[in-house]
Design a protein around this motif. Structure first.
Motif, PDB file in Angstrom:
ATOM      1  N   ARG A 235      38.484 -33.939 -12.305  1.00  0.00           N
ATOM      2  CA  ARG A 235      39.193 -32.756 -11.990  1.00  0.00           C
ATOM      3  C   ARG A 235      39.253 -31.675 -13.256  1.00  0.00           C
ATOM      4  O   ARG A 235      39.808 -32.128 -14.137  1.00  0.00           O
ATOM      5  CB  ARG A 235      40.485 -32.723 -11.266  1.00  0.00           C
ATOM      6  N   ASP A 236      38.878 -30.436 -13.252  1.00  0.00           N
ATOM      7  CA  ASP A 236      39.153 -29.633 -14.323  1.00  0.00           C
ATOM      8  C   ASP A 236      40.562 -29.436 -14.684  1.00  0.00           C
ATOM      9  O   ASP A 236      41.464 -29.528 -13.721  1.00  0.00           O
ATOM     10  CB  ASP A 236      38.467 -28.240 -14.085  1.00  0.00           C
ATOM     11  N   GLY A 237      40.794 -29.452 -16.008  1.00  0.00           N
ATOM     12  CA  GLY A 237      42.392 -29.268 -16.346  1.00  0.00           C
ATOM     13  C   GLY A 237      43.120 -30.676 -16.169  1.00  0.00           C
ATOM     14  O   GLY A 237      44.271 -30.716 -16.612  1.00  0.00           O
ATOM     15  N   SER A 238      42.600 -31.802 -15.832  1.00  0.00           N
ATOM     16  CA  SER A 238      43.446 -33.048 -15.394  1.00  0.00           C
ATOM     17  C   SER A 238      43.059 -33.823 -17.011  1.00  0.00           C
ATOM     18  O   SER A 238      42.592 -33.462 -17.720  1.00  0.00           O
ATOM     19  CB  SER A 238      42.608 -33.926 -14.618  1.00  0.00           C
ATOM     20  N   PRO A 239      44.239 -34.918 -16.870  1.00  0.00           N
ATOM     21  CA  PRO A 239      44.328 -35.601 -17.973  1.00  0.00           C
ATOM     22  C   PRO A 239      43.000 -36.315 -18.386  1.00  0.00           C
ATOM     23  O   PRO A 239      42.653 -36.553 -19.697  1.00  0.00           O
ATOM     24  CB  PRO A 239      45.251 -36.667 -17.781  1.00  0.00           C
ATOM     25  N   ALA A 240      42.272 -36.706 -17.230  1.00  0.00           N
ATOM     26  CA  ALA A 240      40.888 -37.260 -17.518  1.00  0.00           C
ATOM     27  C   ALA A 240      39.962 -36.201 -18.209  1.00  0.00           C
ATOM     28  O   ALA A 240      39.234 -36.812 -19.103  1.00  0.00           O
ATOM     29  CB  ALA A 240      40.527 -37.895 -16.323  1.00  0.00           C
TER      30      ALA A 240
ATOM     31  N   ALA B 186      40.968 -35.699 -21.915  1.00  0.00           N
ATOM     32  CA  ALA B 186      40.324 -36.632 -22.574  1.00  0.00           C
ATOM     33  C   ALA B 186      38.964 -37.048 -23.005  1.00  0.00           C
ATOM     34  O   ALA B 186      38.312 -37.759 -23.391  1.00  0.00           O
ATOM     35  CB  ALA B 186      40.880 -38.279 -22.009  1.00  0.00           C
ATOM     36  N   GLY B 187      37.752 -36.322 -22.283  1.00  0.00           N
ATOM     37  CA  GLY B 187      36.637 -36.318 -22.425  1.00  0.00           C
ATOM     38  C   GLY B 187      35.993 -36.978 -21.468  1.00  0.00           C
ATOM     39  O   GLY B 187      34.302 -37.282 -21.597  1.00  0.00           O
TER      40      GLY B 187
ATOM     41  N   ARG C 267      33.696 -38.218 -18.418  1.00  0.00           N
ATOM     42  CA  ARG C 267      32.641 -37.365 -17.562  1.00  0.00           C
ATOM     43  C   ARG C 267      32.324 -38.198 -16.361  1.00  0.00           C
ATOM     44  O   ARG C 267      32.300 -39.405 -16.247  1.00  0.00           O
ATOM     45  CB  ARG C 267      31.398 -37.104 -18.507  1.00  0.00           C
ATOM     46  N   GLU C 268      31.685 -37.362 -15.313  1.00  0.00           N
ATOM     47  CA  GLU C 268      30.967 -37.942 -14.190  1.00  0.00           C
ATOM     48  C   GLU C 268      29.850 -39.030 -14.869  1.00  0.00           C
ATOM     49  O   GLU C 268      29.192 -38.515 -15.617  1.00  0.00           O
ATOM     50  CB  GLU C 268      30.376 -36.612 -13.315  1.00  0.00           C
ATOM     51  N   GLY C 269      29.719 -40.088 -14.052  1.00  0.00           N
ATOM     52  CA  GLY C 269      29.116 -41.154 -14.708  1.00  0.00           C
ATOM     53  C   GLY C 269      29.317 -42.155 -15.333  1.00  0.00           C
ATOM     54  O   GLY C 269      28.573 -43.174 -15.713  1.00  0.00           O
ATOM     55  N   ASP C 270      30.227 -41.871 -16.215  1.00  0.00           N
ATOM     56  CA  ASP C 270      30.903 -42.983 -16.806  1.00  0.00           C
ATOM     57  C   ASP C 270      31.317 -44.040 -16.087  1.00  0.00           C
ATOM     58  O   ASP C 270      31.438 -44.150 -15.078  1.00  0.00           O
ATOM     59  CB  ASP C 270      32.226 -42.476 -17.732  1.00  0.00           C
ATOM     60  N   ARG C 271      31.528 -45.074 -16.788  1.00  0.00           N
ATOM     61  CA  ARG C 271      31.755 -46.500 -16.103  1.00  0.00           C
ATOM     62  C   ARG C 271      33.224 -46.801 -16.399  1.00  0.00           C
ATOM     63  O   ARG C 271      33.774 -46.989 -17.531  1.00  0.00           O
ATOM     64  CB  ARG C 271      30.900 -47.651 -16.558  1.00  0.00           C
ATOM     65  N   LEU C 272      34.044 -46.895 -15.512  1.00  0.00           N
ATOM     66  CA  LEU C 272      35.382 -47.438 -15.716  1.00  0.00           C
ATOM     67  C   LEU C 272      35.285 -48.964 -15.567  1.00  0.00           C
ATOM     68  O   LEU C 272      35.175 -49.587 -14.554  1.00  0.00           O
ATOM     69  CB  LEU C 272      36.195 -46.949 -14.542  1.00  0.00           C
ATOM     70  N   ARG C 273      35.882 -49.603 -16.625  1.00  0.00           N
ATOM     71  CA  ARG C 273      35.740 -51.137 -16.719  1.00  0.00           C
ATOM     72  C   ARG C 273      37.171 -51.815 -16.580  1.00  0.00           C
ATOM     73  O   ARG C 273      37.213 -52.839 -16.080  1.00  0.00           O
ATOM     74  CB  ARG C 273      35.330 -51.316 -17.985  1.00  0.00           C
ATOM     75  N   SER C 274      38.259 -51.116 -17.248  1.00  0.00           N
ATOM     76  CA  SER C 274      39.485 -51.689 -16.931  1.00  0.00           C
ATOM     77  C   SER C 274      40.603 -50.709 -16.848  1.00  0.00           C
ATOM     78  O   SER C 274      40.478 -49.554 -17.309  1.00  0.00           O
ATOM     79  CB  SER C 274      39.883 -52.596 -18.141  1.00  0.00           C
TER      80      SER C 274
END
Length: 389
Positions: free
Chosen positions: A127-132, A135-136, A138-145
């Motif tokens: 989401r635009d302007g969100s904490p994520a 923090a940079g 991006r769509e396509g990143d893998r969330l591991r933990s």
């Protein structure tokens, strides 16, 4: 199954049954009208069983308070013993957050995610302007933990619960540590949760194809947003109604959304402790515009109600995979100590009388809803239904 760091996911994994909690909107929004003959009513014994469950849960909470124990935990154990798959218990603070969620507000980091076939959790939107976003990520990143807990292979609702944290212990401003991966790079990012609002309806009108109206949840006002979006399109323009990952919301809003495409008539029936009732669309909807509904295993509750109505009424071709299968009605009740229990009191059916709970909606055409070509397939089907713009 797709999921979102939003309002409609459980606070703790053990409350996964509460994913579609806001179906109770049908009970509090005054959207239901009509009744049915006594021959269609459930046996009085079913009504007694429902009332008995409520009394048992309330009694467990009261006894726990008298003994100086947690009334919430006692009520949860009572719900578990009852066998109510969709029953849930919330502290007063948690329930307040759920009510806030109906207004489209939530505490989170602004990520959307899905589980890939190999079990990996992939970020599907930021989401635009969100904490994520700040923090940079991006769509396509893998969330591991999340806070050191590995998430590979876990259901998306559980991952969402970790991202959001406990509503009372982890409010906006609290930190959450994310383990991420992008290509060969692996790193840890600490972000702080924030109060965010949802964008439940988005409309895309590409020059080379029909409009795509995506509805991610049925919070307050979404039904009118859908009607306004459809009314603003050129006459005869086809619509892809994208309900993938829509885990439900206020049923009254789903009925209003159905009114964009139906000229009155039945949307669904439901029962509350044996009392049969009906939900009707408002007159005046556009019944000629070509329409395709795109669904998946994350299409739940109120979104299934809408899908079933459009399919049964011959108003839309449904594409995708079988929907989740949550078609039960929960009634909230206040417990001793201020917590709230939501227990199942009935089920809803499509206009042709099909039950949804445990079975879901079978699409007219099965396609892989996660395939990037799914939208293209929907456009192809639309082209065969009539003129589009």
């Amino acid at each position: 199954m797709s999921g979102r760091d939003l309002f409609c996911q459980p606070r703790r994994p053990r409350r996964g049954a509460a994913l579609a909690f806001v179906f109770t909107g049908v009970l509090v929004a005054g959207a239901a009208t009509g009744s049915f003959p006594g021959s269609d009513r459930k046996p009085a014994s079913d009504t007694a069983r429902s009332a008995g469950r409520q009394e048992e849960v309330a009694r467990a909470a009261a006894e726990a308070m008298e003994d100086g124990k947690s009334p919430v935990e006692a009520a949860e154990r009572a719900v578990s013993r009852s066998g109510d798959r969709w029953g849930a218990v919330y502290s007063s603070g948690e329930y307040e957050e759920l009510e806030d969620a109906l207004d489209g507000r939530y505490t989170g980091v602004g990520l959307s995610a899905r589980r890939e076939r190999d079990g990996r959790i992939e970020v599907t939107g930021v989401r635009d302007g969100s904490p994520a976003a700040e923090a940079g990520i991006r769509e396509g990143d893998r969330l591991r933990s999340v806070d050191g807990e590995r998430v590979d292979g876990r259901p998306v609702p559980e991952v969402v619960s970790l991202l959001r944290g406990d509503g009372e212990k982890d409010p906006a401003g609290t930190a959450v540590r994310l383990g991420l991966e992008r290509g060969t790079r692996a790193w840890t990012e600490t972000v702080r949760r924030a109060r965010l609002s949802t964008d439940s309806v988005t409309v895309r009108t590409p020059a080379d194809g029909p409009a795509v109206v995506r509805v991610t949840s049925f919070t307050k006002g979404v039904g009118e947003q859908v009607r306004s979006a459809v009314a603003g399109l050129p006459s005869g323009a086809g619509v892809v109604l994208d309900l993938r990952g829509n885990s439900g919301g206020l049923v009254g809003e789903a009925v209003t959304a159905a009114s964009a495409f139906l000229d009155g008539g039945l949307v669904a029936t439901y029962d509350v402790d044996g009392d049969q009732r009906a939900l009707h669309a408002e007159a005046g909807g556009d019944t000629t515009r070509p329409l395709v509904a795109l669904v998946d295993g994350g299409t739940m509750s109120a979104a299934e109600l809408l899908t079933g109505a459009l399919q049964d009424r011959g108003r839309a071709v449904v594409l995708g995979s079988r929907t989740f299968g949550k078609g039960s009605v929960q009634m909230p009740s206040r417990l001793p100590g201020g917590s709230v229990a939501e227990l199942t009191v009935g089920h809803y059916r499509t206009p042709l009388g099909r039950g949804v709970d445990g079975t879901g909606i079978t699409p007219d055409l099965e396609v892989d809803p996660e395939d990037p070509a799914a939208l293209e397939r929907a456009r192809t089907v639309l082209s065969g239904l009539g003129p589009t713009a």
